[in-house]
Design a protein around this motif. Structure first.
Motif, PDB file in Angstrom:
ATOM      1  N   THR A   1       0.831  -1.191   0.000  1.00 25.26           N
ATOM      2  CA  THR A   1       0.000   0.000   0.000  1.00 25.26           C
ATOM      3  C   THR A   1       0.874   1.253   0.000  1.00 25.26           C
ATOM      4  OG1 THR A   1      -0.126  -0.060   2.405  1.00 25.26           O
ATOM      5  CG2 THR A   1      -1.900  -1.149   1.208  1.00 25.26           C
TER       6      THR A   1
ATOM      7  N   ALA B   1      -4.240   4.691   1.927  1.00 16.85           N
ATOM      8  CA  ALA B   1      -5.304   4.316   0.989  1.00 16.85           C
ATOM      9  C   ALA B   1      -4.919   4.750  -0.422  1.00 16.85           C
ATOM     10  CB  ALA B   1      -6.619   4.956   1.418  1.00 16.85           C
ATOM     11  N   GLY B   2      -5.640   4.259  -1.385  1.00 15.92           N
ATOM     12  CA  GLY B   2      -5.362   4.547  -2.788  1.00 15.92           C
ATOM     13  C   GLY B   2      -4.584   3.404  -3.418  1.00 15.92           C
TER      14      GLY B   2
ATOM     15  N   ALA C   1      -6.643   7.700  -6.258  1.00 16.69           N
ATOM     16  CA  ALA C   1      -7.444   7.593  -5.041  1.00 16.69           C
ATOM     17  C   ALA C   1      -8.832   8.141  -5.342  1.00 16.69           C
ATOM     18  CB  ALA C   1      -6.799   8.381  -3.903  1.00 16.69           C
TER      19      ALA C   1
ATOM     20  N   ASP D   1     -11.523   6.278  -0.641  1.00 18.46           N
ATOM     21  CA  ASP D   1     -10.216   6.210   0.012  1.00 18.46           C
ATOM     22  C   ASP D   1     -10.021   7.359   1.000  1.00 18.46           C
ATOM     23  OD1 ASP D   1      -9.305   3.938  -1.496  1.00 18.46           O
ATOM     24  OD2 ASP D   1      -8.923   5.294  -3.183  1.00 18.46           O
ATOM     25  N   TYR D   2     -10.395   8.566   0.580  1.00 15.73           N
ATOM     26  CA  TYR D   2     -10.194   9.769   1.386  1.00 15.73           C
ATOM     27  C   TYR D   2     -11.460  10.627   1.309  1.00 15.73           C
ATOM     28  CZ  TYR D   2      -5.302   8.408   1.290  1.00 15.73           C
ATOM     29  OH  TYR D   2      -4.121   7.715   1.425  1.00 15.73           O
TER      30      TYR D   2
END
Length: 173
Positions: A63, A82-83, A102, A106-107
């Protein structure tokens, strides 16, 4: 050696055969038939599934480390793992270009997507902002590491009306 219909069905169903108890001492006019029990086929299938799961777990463990901020009319901080990294490679598997994407999943607050790509030293940033507008730069001020595993950004994204600024780093394993 001839295969019985049961063995042919097992081969067609699982494409994995474990042959046990073979002996090579057949005499002329006879054949030594290898038998595959359902439990042998199940064990082979389980072993194959375990190997595939292990490979997937290794890929999932790779990751990115993200520390980016987007500021201007929309302020968004991206920090975490994340992403998705998308490293381009040559025929030998050596990274030759950097890529990262992303989404809102994810965000939270990011919008429909952030896409950062580098090829031949040219960095492209595309951000689908929370307003639904596309903010993009053809050649962004970004520094990609020699091994193409990380990028440092500090540049404006021109939306056509108001600029956004993106700054920070992304490191891909």
């Amino acid at each position: 050696m001839t295969l019985s219909m049961g063995i042919r069905a097992a081969v067609a169903a699982s494409a994995v055969i474990v042959v046990t108890g073979c002996s090579g001492g057949g005499s002329a006019g006879t054949s030594d038939a290898a038998t595959v029990s359902p439990s042998d086929t199940a064990r082979a299938s389980a072993a194959s599934s375990a190997a595939a799961a292990s490979a997937s777990a290794s890929a999932a463990a790779a990751t990115p480390t993200v520390d980016l901020s987007l500021s201007g009319p929309f302020d968004v901080a991206l920090s975490g793992s994340a992403g998705q990294c998308r490293l381009g490679t040559d025929g030998n598997g050596t990274p030759t270009s950097f890529g990262f994407s992303a989404t809102e999943a994810d965000y939270p607050g990011l919008g429909d997507g952030l896409f950062i790509d580098e090829s031949s030293g040219i960095v492209t940033v595309k951000w689908l902002s929370p307003s639904g507008g596309l903010l993009s730069v053809g050649q962004a001020a970004g520094v990609v590491s020699a091994d193409h595993h990380s990028i440092a950004l500090d540049t404006d994204l021109d939306s056509g009306t108001t600029p956004e600024h993106i700054a920070g780093t992304i490191v891909c394993p």
